[in-house]
Design a protein around this motif. Sequence first.
Motif: not given
Length: 707
Positions: A159-162, A171-175, A183-186
Motif C-alpha cells: 500500500x502507498x499513501x501521499x 499495488x502488486x509487485x511481481x518479484x 494493478x492499482x486498487x484505490x
Amino acid sequence: MTPITSGGPMHLRSCCLLILALVVASSAQAVEPVPDRAGVPAANDPYRWLERADDPAVQQWIAAQNQHTEALLGATPDGAALGARIKQLATSGTTLSDPVMAGGTLYYMQRVPGQEHAQLMGQAWPDGAARQVLDPEASGLGSMDGFWPSPDGRYLAYGTEEGGNELLTLHVFDRRMGKTLDDQLPWAGGGPTPPGLSWDADGKGFLYVRYAPPASGSEVSLFNASVVHHTVGQPANEDVVAFGEYYSPVAEYALLNSGDARSQTAILAMEGDGGPVDVFMLDAGRFKRVLGHEANARQAAWVGGRLYVTAFKDAPRGKIMAVDGSGRVTTVLAQRDGAIQQVAPLGDGFLVVRSWGPDWWVEHYDAKAKLVRRLPLPAQGIAIETIVSAAGSDKAMLSYRGWTLPRRWVEYHGADGTLRTLLEAKTAADYSAIAIHRVEGISKDGTRIPVTVLAMKGILPNGRRPTILEGYGGFGSPVRAGFVGADLAWLERGGVLAYANTRGGNEFGEDWHAQGQKLHKQNVIDDFHAAAQALVKQGWTDSARLGIFGISDGGLLVGASLVQRPQDYRAAVARVGLYDVPRHEALTANGQYNRNEYGSVSDPVQAKATLAYSPLQHVTAGTVYPAVLLTTGANDTHVGAWQSRKFAAALQAAGKGVPEASRRPVLLLTRLNAGHGGDAPFSQRVNDSVLSLVFFARELGLPEKAL
C-alpha cells in the motif's frame, strides 16, 4: 523546526512581537458564531470558525501560529545543541520492522542512516543474504504503508499513501519480473478503517478491505467498507464484494489466512474501534458467523487447522476458544494469570503472549493445552511484538524490544526451550547506563497505577528532576516498553522519563480497558494524575519541573489533565490530540467509529459525562495553565486538525487575563502535508521529537550539558 537566527536578537524580538500580534488579532475573530448543523449543543463555543480549514482567515491564522511557534522555540537557549544530539541519535542507527514470512522468504522494512523512508527487504530464510525488494518512494508511488507477500512469494501486494492523507492505494509487485504491475486498487482502507489483505491459496488473487468507489467527481466516503476480491491482472472496477456490503457503516476488518495447504480464511469484523469482534469463517463460498459480540472476542490466530480466538466473556484476563471448519466452538485454555495479548502456532501446540501491567512474557503450551514452559526472555522492561511461526514446526521467530533494547529477533526451539538471537538493530550509543525503576500511584477510587521510571544510573530522586510523564489510556492499547532511542538525549542531561499504565489500555485485561471507556473515561484522567503525584511523592520531581505528554487519545488525556489540575503540571505537549469530544463525533467520520470507546452524545447520560471531561469546554479565563505545545497534521482523518486549533485559541484567550509575569506560552504547529503521523516520513518524526524535547527543556529547566 528551523531555528530563526538571522538579524540578531533585536530583529528576533521584533519578529516575535509581530507574529504574536497576528496570533492575537486572529484569535479576536473567535466571537463569530457558526450555526450548528450536527445536533451538538452550540452553547459557549466561540471557536467554531476555526473548524473551517478552507477559510482564508483560518489559513492566515494557522500560518501566524506556525511562525510564532517556530520563532519562540528557535530562540530557545541551547535548543540547537539539544536538537543536534537528538538528530544524531535518531539517524545513527538501523531500524527494523516486524518480520513476515512467505514462500521461504523473510520480509521486513529496514531504514539505514541517510534514508528518509524504510525500504522493503527480503531474505531467503534462514541463511540467505538480505536484499532490497522494493522502494516505492524511488518509483514515485508514495510512502509504503503495509505489505502482504503471496504464499509462494512471487507477488507482493503493498500500500502507498501521499501527503499524509492516510488513504491507501494497493499495488502488486511481481518479484519474478522485477516490476510493479498495472494493478492499482484505490480506497483500500486507511483513515478510520485499517487496511487488510489475505491471499488466495494459488496466489492469483486476494481479498482486501475497500471503501465503496465514489461516483465520478465525488470524494470517497469513509463509511461502509467491505471485503472485496481482486484477481491479479484485472482492472480494479472488476473486483467483487465478498463480504460486508451491509455489515456496518463503521465496519473494520482483520483478514486471517491459515497459511497452510487448506488456506482457510477468517474475518474478524468490528463495528468501530475498541469493541468486540464478530468472527466469520468461509463455508461453501460464503462467510458464516461462528462467534458473535456476546463472546467478547478481541483477536484470533490459526493453530493446527482451527481458529484460536481470544475471548473475554466471563474471563477478564482472556481465555482461548477454538473454532473448527464446521463452526463448532470449544474452550481450549481457561483463564490463567496474565492478560492474553497474542496467540501463535508452534509444532502441535501454541504460544501465548501475556502481560500484567508493564511486564510481558511468553508461554509455550502443548497440543493438550498443558503448559510446557515460560520462554527465557527478560522478566521486565520488554514487550513482545510479533511471532512468526507455523503449525508443524517446533521453531518460532519472536520480535521484541525494550526500553534499552532496540528491536531484536530471536528463534525459539520448542524441543529444548532455547533461544538464539538472529538479528538486532544496531545503535551508535550506549543504552546500558539507563536504570529502570518502578513506582505506583493510587487513583481516586483506590486503583493502583504502575509507573515505569527511566533515568541514567546514578540519577536518584532529589525532588527537582525535569520529568516527562507519558500516557495513553484508550482503545485497549497498552502502554508497553519501547526503545528509548533519541530520547536518550533527555536522560543524558539528568532528565527523567516516566510511563503510566492507566486504565483504558488492556495491560491487565479487558476489564482494565472497560474501566476507562465511555462513562468511565474520567478514571483515565484520575489514574494519570495519580501517576504524576507518585513521581512527586517518591521524590523524582515537583510540579514546577513536571511535564506531561500524549499522542492522539493520549492528547485528550493531556488536554483534560491540564485543564482539570493546571497547578500540578508545568508543561504539556500533545500531538494530534482530541479536545472537543462532542464535536469529534459530530464532524468527523472517525468520531462515529470511536463510539465504542467514547460513547455517543446522543445518549443524555453519556453526553453529560463527556462534557464533564472534554477539555475545550473547561478552559477558564484567567487561569494560569501550564506551558502548552500542540502539534497536528492538516490532512488528519483520525482527529481533525481543527481540534488543536480550537483548543490552542481557547487557551491563548484564557491567558489574556493572567498577569504577564505568570503567563505561559501556548503554541500550535500545524504540519500542512501530514496526517495522523503513523506513517510520517522519518525526518518529520525526528523533528517532532526535537520540537517536543526542546520545548520541555525550555520549560522544565533541563541542564544544558550532559551529566
